[in-house]
Scaffold this active site. Sequence first.
Site, PDB file in Angstrom:
ATOM      1  N   ASP A  98       4.136  -2.238  -9.670  1.00 30.69           N
ATOM      2  CA  ASP A  98       4.391  -1.634  -8.367  1.00 30.69           C
ATOM      3  C   ASP A  98       4.628  -2.758  -7.370  1.00 30.69           C
ATOM      4  OD1 ASP A  98       4.470   0.424  -6.353  1.00 30.69           O
ATOM      5  OD2 ASP A  98       3.062   1.564  -7.585  1.00 30.69           O
ATOM      6  N   ASP A 206       7.768   0.447  -3.680  1.00 33.99           N
ATOM      7  CA  ASP A 206       7.142   1.406  -2.773  1.00 33.99           C
ATOM      8  C   ASP A 206       7.918   1.496  -1.456  1.00 33.99           C
ATOM      9  OD1 ASP A 206       4.621   3.047  -2.289  1.00 33.99           O
ATOM     10  OD2 ASP A 206       4.504   1.661  -0.603  1.00 33.99           O
ATOM     11  N   GLU A 264      11.326   3.841  -4.469  1.00 32.46           N
ATOM     12  CA  GLU A 264      10.767   5.045  -3.845  1.00 32.46           C
ATOM     13  C   GLU A 264      11.400   5.157  -2.463  1.00 32.46           C
ATOM     14  OE1 GLU A 264       6.468   7.002  -2.610  1.00 32.46           O
ATOM     15  OE2 GLU A 264       6.915   4.915  -2.150  1.00 32.46           O
ATOM     16  N   HIS A 337       0.911   9.662  -8.264  1.00 36.52           N
ATOM     17  CA  HIS A 337      -0.358   9.423  -7.578  1.00 36.52           C
ATOM     18  C   HIS A 337      -0.387  10.034  -6.182  1.00 36.52           C
ATOM     19  CE1 HIS A 337       2.404   6.374  -6.197  1.00 36.52           C
ATOM     20  NE2 HIS A 337       1.618   6.118  -5.164  1.00 36.52           N
ATOM     21  N   ASP A 338       0.772  10.443  -5.659  1.00 40.86           N
ATOM     22  CA  ASP A 338       0.854  11.041  -4.331  1.00 40.86           C
ATOM     23  C   ASP A 338       1.074  12.553  -4.365  1.00 40.86           C
ATOM     24  OD1 ASP A 338       0.495   8.720  -2.831  1.00 40.86           O
ATOM     25  OD2 ASP A 338       2.629   8.228  -2.830  1.00 40.86           O
TER      26      ASP A 338
END
Length: 559
Positions: A98, A206, A264, A337-338
């Site tokens: 990440d 991210d 993302e 995870h979100d």
Amino acid sequence: MANDWWKSAVVYQIYPRSFQDSNGDGVGDLQGIRSRLDHLEWLGVDVLWLSPIYASPHADNGYDISDYEAIDPAFGTLEDFDELLADVHARGMKLVMDLVVNHTSDEHPWFVEARSSVDSPKRDWYWWRPPREGFAAGQSGAEPTNWRAFFSGSTWELDPASGEYYLHLFHVKQPDLNWENPEVRSAVYAMMNRWLDRGVDGFRMDVINLISKVLPLGDGEPLPGGLGNGFPLYANGPRVHEFLQEMHREVFAGRDAELLTVGETPGVTTDHAVMFTDPDRAEVDMVFQFDHVDVDHGPLGKFDTQPLDLVRLKAILDRWQVALAERGWNSLYWNNHDQPRVVSRFGDDRDHWAASAKALGAVLHLQRGTPYVYQGEEIGMTNAGFTSIDQYQDIEVHGAWDELRAIGVPDERILAGMAHVSRDNARTPVQWDASEHAGFTTGTPWLPATPNHTWLNAAAQREDPDSVAAFYRRLIALRHELPVIAHGTFEMLLPEDPQVFAYRRELDGAVLTVVANLSGDGVAVDVEDPAAEVLVANLPDPVIGADLRPWEVRATLTA
């Protein structure tokens, strides 16, 4: 990067804090991941994506990084990481890190130095601004712009020592990096190159489309409550494509390796996505878009949940399939995870748990794009079932709780929305077996295991050929085996049907037809080829052309 191996690959996301604990401290770690690689190899996934494992104060569970090149002690050491990477590669899988470079932690040495003085050489590495003209520092309304932060409140925090404010689109401990400064970009690229030199196989980036802001920074459209919507002024900004092309040149170009880059990109349009992922532009391989996971959000935001409108969901996914059909590439996901657990969100986790988990998996995995499996999705893990605000740890939840109560939303309504879509639903420990704490830890887990782990767990499913895990394993194998799944055209069928999700894929004479009843009532369909063979189905004795039973999915192939 021109090699498109990832079009027939499947990525598995690991949220290390909740995956597997090896030392009994209640927090998952790198050695824990190593101990569970057999499961991932059995599942057949190609790439492991690790949510952040860098040194962090954990204000936002690791997405606030204080040292990009150190492993947080909660997860282990660099030696542990090297051992994990070697084990992953030995099993024929890749490992993606990440990358969180829109912002750092306020404890990162770069920000500590920037904060030390208005004359610091690193002051311009972040966004510092004086109070709004006519206001004194600290006065209500003195913030340089009216932007609302993602986690509620203003995006600006006053530094009393200097009398200036710094920008944080997310948590107050996550100051935004100033990508306009070439020294920032150079430092980020150097860090990325060192990780690739270490052997990692790419990055999930991210909120990467937030790195370019519209200058000069100005107010956004006013929102209820006094703050403003700055999103159009900091998302997909004027230099974002320039920055990503520069990143490609400085980090990825010329490397003799099969690498993966995924961005993302909240709020991205299909036109933006084509630009981000067109291989001739050399930016990223694919993007995460959010349209389909915003589909059940109400007027008051994500915790104002609405019933699923399947026709609208299909229209969104169809639009993305069509827009990226000729150029570019998309990621396919229900969970991460979100996001909450899809079987609880869009499925039926009570009366049709297994069937709905499988149906949703098939509908996603057989589309065009690279599928992502989020840990526990492959066994049909459900939402946590929290009933009290005190059970939640996520900072987003607590910020929203205060905001929604302040405008008079009843507690019961807020809690219902949080139980449905909170991020903590995805962060409970992976359910490995029926033992205490689901086999995740011998200590006390940082979040409690969901009580249904006594029957819903990986150990119970590994040897069951009819399990959700076995079904996911089959879907992953089919993507590897059948070019029509990775490369075929996409045509949505029955777009206005409120119960059925159906589509057709074609390539070189092979025709794959997927029909899924995403409801608890039977329904008739008439789009299948009677001469086809059933490729995969989630209920026993599937019959081509027969009425679809509740939550039944059939995928058929005509060669």
